[in-house]
Each structure stands twice: as C-alpha cells, then as structure tokens.
Design an enzyme around this catalytic site. Sequence first.
Site: not given
Ligand code: DX5
Ligand code: ZN
Length: 242
Positions: A8, A33, A35, A37, A66, A68, A137, A142-145, A179-181, A201-202
């Site tokens: 991501s 990927h 994102d 928003m 993706h 959002m 999800m 809304g946020f990475g990490g 997607d996520g973590g 992502g992170s």
């Molecule tokens: C969150 C995004 C994810 C995000 C994942 O709303 O849809 O794609 O970038 O980031 P990580 O892998 O850091 O959780």
């Molecule tokens: Zn995403």
Amino acid sequence: MDFRIAPSILSADFARLGEEVRNVVAAGADWIHFDVMDNHYVPNLTIGPLVCEAIRPHVQVPIDVHLMVEPVDALVPMFARAGANVITFHPEASRHVDRTLALIRDQGCKAGLVFNPATPLDWMDHVMDKLDLVLLMSVNPGFGGQAFIPEALAKLGRARAKIGAWTQATGRPILLEIDGGVKVDNIRAIAEAGADTFVAGSAIFGAKDYKATIDAMRRELHEAAAAIARRREAQRRELGGA
Ligand code: DX5
Ligand code: ZN
C-alpha cells in the site's frame, strides 16, 4: 497456491512516489495497492485519479484501487481512465451495490467489495456473480500502521468457505484480499485462515530493504501453502476412509 503481495503506497514517500512504486515492484510486489480517502467516508484525505494516472507509466503490475469514499460511482470511470485495474469499494458507501459492481466491470476493471471489521459478509450473497475479489479489512479504514484485529482470521475462514462453495458450483474464481496490519510475523496465519492477496503498507514501506521484507513474506507464504496442502490431504484421507 497462488499468492499476491500488494504494497500500500499509503506508507510510501509521497514526495518520491514514482521512484517508490518502481522500487517496490523491483523488490517483488505483485500489485500496487492505492488507498483513496475522502474525509467523509473515512476521517482522512489522500489521493485521487490524478495520482493514479501519474504513477501508471512507472509500473506494469496491476493497480488495486481501494475506494474509501462516499458516494462511489462518479470516481469509477475516472479511475478506470487513470489506469486502475482493480477497483474495490465499501458497500455501505454505495446506494446501489449491484449497480456499482457492474459499473466497475463495464469500465474494464476487476470489481470487489470491501468489508470493514464490523460489516457482515452477507453483502456478498446476492452479488457473487459480479465479484472478482473480496477485501476484508483487518483494521478500521482510514490510517496505515494500525494493529491487525484478530477476529479477521475467523472472518477470513467464513469468506473462504463462501467463495469455495461459489467456485465449486460455477468454476469462477474470486480472490480474497486482506488489508490492515499485515506483517512478516502474521502473514502465515492470515494465509492459513484463507487469504490469497495481502496488502501491506507500513510493513513494507516502513522497512529499509523492501526486497528483504517481501522475500521474508514469501517464505512465510510458502510455509502456509505447505500447511494448507497438508490440511487438504488430511481432509481428503478422512473422507476417503469414511
Ligand atoms: C487503511 C488502508 C490500508 C493501509 C494498510 O485504511 O486501507 O491499505 O494502508 O496499512 P498497514 O499495512 O500499515 O496497516
Ligand atoms: Zn487499503
């Protein structure tokens, strides 16, 4: 087993985005990927079709958009023109889910629904024929990490069962993305729970060496594939012996 890793770019360096996507593809990424928003459907604001169009010439791999955003439909043709290959959206954000899925395919893209942690999988049931993928999800969008929500593992199992039944009945595949973590240390369990496509992502863009991280993820996925094959073989024997 056929697994895809989709970094991501939310965690990439936006000042050097072209270089970042080239580097991550050279490091072994299967998809990018992307994102989107809107500070309405989710409390954050990111990137739109202009940025998709800007990175498109830098990579050959599919761009996985993706959305959002709410509403959804007006952005679909814009992203298709900007070079998106896959477009997913959250069913709560579209008045007419079936119509939006059809619109994405009409625009020549693969279509998918995204399920928030608290969104029931029932949204899939009447649109299976219009789905190319399903994205679960494992954080609130809304946020990475953010940290992986463990309940997503059980939900992956339920989604995998629905998809398996559909594919068996129709011969048509549907990808199952998470997607996520997602990190090196949990990707194996996530794959064993049923995912085949992994957004990270992170974990990737936060690492010094993208290739070392993606390679480590692939080694874990290789272990998962072996475990899944063993599980299937055991099930087959059980059935055969019954
Ligand atoms: C969150 C995004 C994810 C995000 C994942 O709303 O849809 O794609 O970038 O980031 P990580 O892998 O850091 O959780
Ligand atoms: Zn995403």
